[in-house]
Design a protein around this motif. Structure first.
Motif, PDB file in Angstrom:
ATOM      1  N   TYR A 130      44.388  33.078  33.252  1.00 22.32           N
ATOM      2  CA  TYR A 130      44.369  34.507  33.451  1.00 22.32           C
ATOM      3  C   TYR A 130      45.530  35.176  32.584  1.00 22.32           C
ATOM      4  CZ  TYR A 130      43.773  39.465  35.046  1.00 22.32           C
ATOM      5  OH  TYR A 130      43.708  40.658  35.111  1.00 22.32           O
TER       6      TYR A 130
ATOM      7  N   PHE B 191      44.075  35.353  29.221  1.00 21.11           N
ATOM      8  CA  PHE B 191      42.564  36.036  29.151  1.00 21.11           C
ATOM      9  C   PHE B 191      43.129  37.667  28.870  1.00 21.11           C
ATOM     10  CE2 PHE B 191      39.059  38.091  31.474  1.00 21.11           C
ATOM     11  CZ  PHE B 191      38.028  38.078  30.251  1.00 21.11           C
TER      12      PHE B 191
ATOM     13  N   ILE C 154      41.801  40.836  26.517  1.00 21.56           N
ATOM     14  CA  ILE C 154      41.560  42.265  26.983  1.00 21.56           C
ATOM     15  C   ILE C 154      42.288  43.435  26.297  1.00 21.56           C
ATOM     16  CG2 ILE C 154      41.343  43.564  29.119  1.00 21.56           C
ATOM     17  CD1 ILE C 154      40.907  41.046  30.754  1.00 21.56           C
TER      18      ILE C 154
ATOM     19  N   GLY D 114      33.166  30.118  38.039  1.00 23.63           N
ATOM     20  CA  GLY D 114      33.224  29.831  39.684  1.00 23.63           C
ATOM     21  C   GLY D 114      33.687  28.499  39.867  1.00 23.63           C
TER      22      GLY D 114
ATOM     23  N   ILE E 181      37.544  28.394  39.186  1.00 22.11           N
ATOM     24  CA  ILE E 181      38.235  28.798  40.172  1.00 22.11           C
ATOM     25  C   ILE E 181      38.234  27.896  41.333  1.00 22.11           C
ATOM     26  CG2 ILE E 181      38.191  30.828  41.711  1.00 22.11           C
ATOM     27  CD1 ILE E 181      37.455  32.586  39.359  1.00 22.11           C
TER      28      ILE E 181
ATOM     29  N   MET F 232      35.131  38.196  24.716  1.00 22.03           N
ATOM     30  CA  MET F 232      34.185  37.625  26.070  1.00 22.03           C
ATOM     31  C   MET F 232      34.309  36.197  25.948  1.00 22.03           C
ATOM     32  SD  MET F 232      32.692  39.146  28.791  1.00 22.03           S
ATOM     33  CE  MET F 232      31.855  40.558  28.104  1.00 22.03           C
TER      34      MET F 232
ATOM     35  N   PHE G 199      43.584  40.480  43.212  1.00 21.34           N
ATOM     36  CA  PHE G 199      43.307  39.802  42.153  1.00 21.34           C
ATOM     37  C   PHE G 199      42.560  38.416  42.486  1.00 21.34           C
ATOM     38  CE2 PHE G 199      43.742  41.889  37.692  1.00 21.34           C
ATOM     39  CZ  PHE G 199      43.267  43.311  38.487  1.00 21.34           C
TER      40      PHE G 199
ATOM     41  N   MET H 291      33.399  34.380  41.527  1.00 22.86           N
ATOM     42  CA  MET H 291      34.540  34.245  40.723  1.00 22.86           C
ATOM     43  C   MET H 291      35.517  35.046  41.588  1.00 22.86           C
ATOM     44  SD  MET H 291      32.984  35.096  36.874  1.00 22.86           S
ATOM     45  CE  MET H 291      31.675  36.218  37.265  1.00 22.86           C
ATOM     46  N   ASN H 292      36.588  35.517  40.819  1.00 26.57           N
ATOM     47  CA  ASN H 292      37.741  36.376  41.506  1.00 26.57           C
ATOM     48  C   ASN H 292      37.732  37.726  41.106  1.00 26.57           C
ATOM     49  OD1 ASN H 292      39.130  36.148  39.288  1.00 26.57           O
ATOM     50  ND2 ASN H 292      40.526  34.296  40.132  1.00 26.57           N
TER      51      ASN H 292
ATOM     52  N   GLY I 163      40.113  39.358  39.740  1.00 27.27           N
ATOM     53  CA  GLY I 163      40.917  39.641  38.406  1.00 27.27           C
ATOM     54  C   GLY I 163      39.972  39.289  37.351  1.00 27.27           C
ATOM     55  N   THR I 164      39.198  38.202  37.323  1.00 26.08           N
ATOM     56  CA  THR I 164      38.314  37.561  36.190  1.00 26.08           C
ATOM     57  C   THR I 164      37.029  38.760  36.052  1.00 26.08           C
ATOM     58  OG1 THR I 164      38.985  35.344  36.892  1.00 26.08           O
ATOM     59  CG2 THR I 164      37.107  35.934  35.313  1.00 26.08           C
TER      60      THR I 164
ATOM     61  N   GLY J 153      38.366  41.889  34.330  1.00 23.71           N
ATOM     62  CA  GLY J 153      38.592  41.554  33.032  1.00 23.71           C
ATOM     63  C   GLY J 153      37.312  41.625  32.235  1.00 23.71           C
ATOM     64  N   ILE J 154      36.407  40.971  32.760  1.00 25.29           N
ATOM     65  CA  ILE J 154      35.124  40.956  32.142  1.00 25.29           C
ATOM     66  C   ILE J 154      34.398  42.278  31.869  1.00 25.29           C
ATOM     67  CG2 ILE J 154      32.538  39.789  32.231  1.00 25.29           C
ATOM     68  CD1 ILE J 154      33.795  37.359  33.102  1.00 25.29           C
TER      69      ILE J 154
END
Lengths: 504, 238
Positions: free
Chosen positions: A74, A77, A81, A212, A215, A291, B199, B206-207, B209-210, B213-214
């Motif tokens: 993250y 990532f 962003i 998913g 994670i 993305m 987050f 998903m979670n 935070g992700t 962000g997306i």
């Protein structure tokens, strides 16, 4: 992989020859300094939009962020962003007004209000510093990618790239740089889409299912650590101090609209509305790109955990994207991706050298020193400067071996946001801005951000005096405070002396 | 409505004529109609350069903004008309359409071939116009004064150009959108830094935070396209 691969070499040479051919073709049309710096202001907005994306999606974005996502999840990532978010500042606040007042360089825009040599000099210096900080990661990226691709040593790779860029820039300036960036922006977008599709097909999952899955699983990281996928995709992998994270985020969103090589792109289109339209094109292209970059980074860590050998190089995060391409599509894809990454670096470095050459030849030599000369001579000086900056870039690239390129670029953003943005926004929108305010603001932002980097953990390791990796959260507000504070003091003292005179 | 027609091409004689026309319009309390005629046959680059230098044209000067600024200084109302076609014909037609009581135009004191080509406009307008025509033949002093006025008007353009952009409604909307975006970005960053638990909690497979962000990336793209559409539309409306 230290031997020359014929296929990679062929594609590499094809792209290089194409780039040089464009430069030489374009050079026949360059006759004036205006043509050299800003392509005569005649670039179409669509082309410029892709060229902006090309300029911006540098080695840091493509190589650096893919690596950071693969290594830090993250926290990598967040770079993607933040890099994109910065464009909102450019779109809503800067693009159109800047096009309306600027001519060749960032300093031109700042001096439109006060015909001040001091402002011009300060702006030129900060342009140079930011460009050099931005150049270093590009050269690092160049060295690390050319090595495995062509079987050259890191140092030789840096020299090869540096010399090629010098040739491109010295022949045609902004015209060729624009076209190189346009083509590159296009190729990069297609490559990233293809690579993402490849990752999802190889993993056999849909995009959301894929994230998913990551994670939900336990991950072995390249560093040897084992974490849950949930921890990996939450903040805190790289930035354990929350304030560091905030500082980086601030630098990223405010830095974009203050990068000199991006700002000069706005002077290449005919009208202010074109500046807006090209920003929108750039945002769409980059939005898609950022993305998808998430999937590339996660793809690398996913296959790494599946036991695929060689998909991650634990000692060099910058190689993640090419290595992933090698696994997904074999040698051909590897060669294509590496060559595009190479073209990326080539284009971005040309843009940066253009910005630096403009700062030295146009701002310092012609305007500050007052050596107004004829167009032909001005052109010659610009090209000479471009060559000089290129050589400096080569040396710095060799000295900075092994750093993560996205991280280095984060520092360049912080410096740009601290030194350039306060001056730019105040010049555009704040009536009380004074000449002194701009000069002191630029210097304060520049000096404080560099000083904080020098005493940060980046440079001093564990003994660091300043605990944050990115100086943005301190130096950006300081830049604004000094610009506005000095301006207010000056106008007040001017009013006072007026009042005294009236009273006396 | 009383009005005076001022055809201008930004050439030095036309700039002097502009000065005079503004004076006359002010004295008679008339509207100044500023007319710019674009020649139908596009000029080849070299012709354009030759014409510009023959007319002693100050660089990047279309004449309209100069006339508008000057009129604004004297508080004279203006109306801008742009036409494409043969110059003389369009001047006459505009004078008829607008019911102008006077046409003011400049003439050059060019010699030789240039005079034959360019000097003929004033002559033709005088002979065909439905109304009185004042032909201004500028003296050197008047030229000097007109050019120094140009400088005054042009010198300020950067600031004025920025103001003309930042005062539009489109730009204000952009600033509001920016503020909204910045607040969203700040919430995103601060939550991510100081409430990692939130987050990390699950959302849509998903979670948080992700997903956030997306979504932020998608919102950025949507905002850019939407704003551009809005800006393009309102430009057409004006």
């Amino acid at each position: 992989m230290a031997e020359i691969q014929p296929l990679s070499l062929a594609i590499f040479i094809a792209i290089t020859v194409l780039t040089l051919a464009i430069s030489i073709y374009a050079s026949r049309r360059v006759r004036t300094a205006g043509h050299y710096y800003v392509a005569g202001g005649g670039v179409r907005w669509f082309v410029n939009g892709f060229a902006i994306a090309g300029d911006y999606l540098s080695a840091a974005s493509f190589l650096g962020i893919t690596g950071l996502v693969a290594f830090a999840g993250y926290d990598g990532f967040i770079y993607a962003i933040g890099f994109l978010a910065g464009w909102i500042v450019a779109l809503f606040l800067v693009a159109e007004p800047l096009r309306a007042i600027g001519k060749y360089t960032f300093a031109d825009a700042l001096t439109s209000k006060f015909k001040s040599r001091k402002i011009r000099l300060a702006a030129a210096i900060s342009t140079l510093v930011v460009s050099v900080f931005y150049l270093i990661p590009q050269m690092v990226g160049a060295g690390s990618i050319v090595g495995p691709l062509l079987g050259l040593d890191y140092e030789v790779g840096v020299v090869v790239i540096g010399l090629l860029v010098v040739v491109i820039v010295a022949t045609a300036g902004m015209v060729s740089t624009t076209w190189v960036q346009f083509i590159k922006g296009f190729m990069l977008l297609i490559a990233v889409i293809a690579l993402t599709v490849g990752v999802l097909i190889a993993a056999g999952m849909g995009p959301f299912e894929f994230i998913g899955n990551i994670i939900g699983s336990t991950l072995h990281l390249p560093s040897g650590k084992v974490v849950s996928g949930d921890t990996f995709m939450s903040p805190g992998m790289k930035y354990t101090n929350p304030l560091d994270f905030v500082s980086l985020a601030l630098a990223l969103i405010l830095g974009t609209a203050a990068l000199p090589h991006i700002l000069i792109r706005y002077f290449t289109v005919p009208k202010p509305a074109d500046a807006r339209k090209s920003t929108v094109v750039a945002i769409v292209v980059m939005g898609i790109f950022y993305m998808l970059i998430l999937f590339l980074g996660l793809g690398a860590i996913y296959f790494f955990n599946q036991g695929v050998p060689g998909v991650i190089n634990p000692t060099d995060a910058n190689l993640t994207a090419p290595l992933l391409a090698d696994y997904i599509g074999g040698d051909v894809f590897y060669a294509i991706i590496s060559s595009i990454a190479f073209a990326t670096i080539l284009g971005t470095v040309s843009g940066l050298i253009m910005a630096s050459a403009g700062a030295i030849a146009h701002d310092i030599y012609a305007e500050v020193l007052g050596r107004k000369s004829d167009e032909k001579r001005a052109l010659l000086i610009s090209k000479g400067t471009a060559i000089g900056v290129g050589l400096i870039a080569i040396v710095l690239g060799i000295l900075s071996k092994g750093q993560n390129v996205a991280f280095l670029v984060g520092l360049a953003f912080a410096i740009a946001a601290s030194a350039n943005l306060p001056a730019l926004l105040c010049t555009l929108f704040w009536k009380r801005t004074s000449e002194k305010g701009i000069v002191y603001g630029i210097l304060a932002g520049l000096i404080s951000s560099i000083l904080l980097i020098v005493i940060s953990p980046t440079m001093m390791g564990h003994d660091a005096i300043f605990s944050l990796n990115n100086p943005g959260i301190v130096s950006i507000p300081l830049g604004f405070a000094v610009t506005m504070g000095v301006s207010l003091l000056e106008t007040r003292s001017a009013e006072n002396s007026k009042a005294e005179k009236a009273a006396g | 409505m009383r009005n005076i027609l001022l055809p201008t091409d930004g050439s030095t004689p036309a700039l002097v004529a502009t000065m005079k026309a503004v004076e006359m319009a002010k004295a008679r309390d008339a509207t100044l109609i500023i007319l710019k005629v674009e020649e139908q046959a596009p000029l080849v680059e070299i012709e354009r350069t030759a014409e510009a230098s023959a007319l002693m044209r100050p660089e990047v000067q279309d004449g309209i903004s100069y006339a508008q600024e000057l009129a604004a200084m004297e508080k004279v109302t203006t109306k801008v008309v742009r036409k494409i076609g043969p110059v003389v014909g369009e001047i006459i037609r505009t004078a008829e359409e607008e019911g102008s009581e006077l046409i003011v135009l400049g003439t050059s004191s060019l010699r030789g071939l240039n005079r034959l080509y360019l000097g003929s406009v004033a002559k033709a307008v005088v002979s065909q116009a439905p109304t009185s025509v004042v032909v201004i033949k500028p003296t050197p002093e008047e030229i000097k004064r007109a050019l120094s006025l140009v400088k005054e008007v042009i010198e300020e353009t950067p600031a004025k150009a920025v103001r003309s952009i930042t005062r539009t409604k489109v730009f204000r909307v952009g600033v509001y959108l920016f503020v909204a975006y910045a607040i969203g970005y700040a919430i995103f960053i601060l939550t991510g830094s100081y409430d990692k638990q939130l987050f990390g909690s699950a959302l849509w497979g998903m979670n948080v935070g992700t997903v956030a962000g997306i979504l932020l990336i998608l919102i950025t793209i949507g905002l850019a396209i939407g704003f551009n559409w809005y800006a393009g539309r309102s430009k057409e409306a004006t």
